[in-house]
Design a protein around this motif. Structure first.
Motif: not given
Length: 288
Positions: A24-27, A135-159
């Motif tokens: 994903t990061g290379l794309v 562990h994140v879905p256990e928090q039962e919050s869509v906001g936290i799930q979206l936050l994790l997605l944003l976090h992972l997209l940033c990681v992918a970009f860096w990698v």
């Protein structure tokens, strides 16, 4: 100490992280910096395709290992009843997201022009799968799930910047492209890094909840180790941005070689970070 199925699960999860974050990061890098990476575009596409295949294989193996972990034997990997039960849980949902994501990346990389959008969609779907299990879905919050997605997209970009920037830095005839790519990524990193840090710290606080859990539990200590590694990454990234890239813009080929070595060290540290994350999400439990 995890058992053999725990160790196998960690390795499969590591393969998932490397495969999906890398492809994903290379794309993303290919799309955002197409002008700079044009001389190595075919090589980038080959790497992204190989990483997507790795992700696809790790997806299948990881799902089968879940069956083995439940039965305690290798027969669980091919037990239709056990795998059928898993299919109806969040494990099955994540499996489907990852299969779709990997296939879309591979299809997108095979189609000219609009294929990059298909591949990017596939990468996003695959990364979203990590917000559906663990562990994140256990928090039962869509906001936290979206936050994790944003976090992972940033990681992918860096990698994703590692390989193209290193390759160009090692080609004296493309020193200008390497300097331009490093400069442009440094500008983007000024936004990405704070986002990455804030999102990571916020999720860590939500998961651990207090200082005692952070200092005196295996989960918290592994999380602290990960934070220390990320701090080392930030130091390396700062050296790249403030020292090596400006020197390259002045035509210093020696600085380009130093940048390539720095990226190699960054890649090793990222690998340890991903392995730590795989351990956190595979065999360690949240503090009570």
């Amino acid at each position: 100490m995890p058992d053999i199925w725990g160790i196998a699960s960690i390795l499969a999860k590591l393969g998932l992280y490397i495969g999906f974050a890398g492809s994903t990061g290379l794309v993303i890098v290919s799309y955002l910096y197409s002008g700079f990476v044009a001389p190595i575009s075919l090589g980038i596409k080959r790497q992204a395709r190989a990483l997507a295949w790795l992700a696809l294989a790790a997806t299948v193996v990881g799902f089968l290992l879940r069956g083995a972990a439940l039965t305690g034997g290798v027969d669980g990997m091919v037990d239709p009843e056990m795998l059928g039960l898993l299919w109806q849980t969040s494990v099955g949902d994540a499996f489907v997201y990852r299969l779709i994501g990997a296939v879309l990346i591979l299809v997108g990389l095979s189609i000219p022009r609009f294929g990059q959008w298909i591949a990017l969609l596939g990468g996003t779907v695959a990364l979203w799968s990590f917000a559906q299990i663990g562990h994140v879905p256990e928090q039962e919050s869509v906001g936290i799930q979206l936050l994790l997605l944003l976090h992972l997209l940033c990681v992918a970009f860096w990698v994703g910047i590692f390989s193209p920037l290193r390759s160009l830095a090692l080609m004296p005839e493309h020193l200008t492209d390497a300097a331009g790519l490093g400069h442009r990524f440094g500008q983007a990193a000024a936004l990405i890094v704070p986002t990455l840090i804030v999102a990571g710290l916020w999720m860590a606080w939500l998961l651990v909840g207090n200082l005692q859990g952070l200092l005196f539990t295996g989960y918290g200590q592994a999380l602290l180790f990960k934070v220390l590694l990320v701090g080392l990454l930030l130091i390396l990234a700062a050296a790249n941005k403030l020292r090596f890239v400006p020197s390259m813009q002045s035509g210093d080929a020696k600085a380009a070689r130093h940048l390539a070595r720095s990226i190699e060290v960054e890649a090793i540290v990222v690998l340890v970070v991903l392995a730590t994350t795989a351990t956190l999400t595979s065999v360690l439990t949240l503090p009570s």
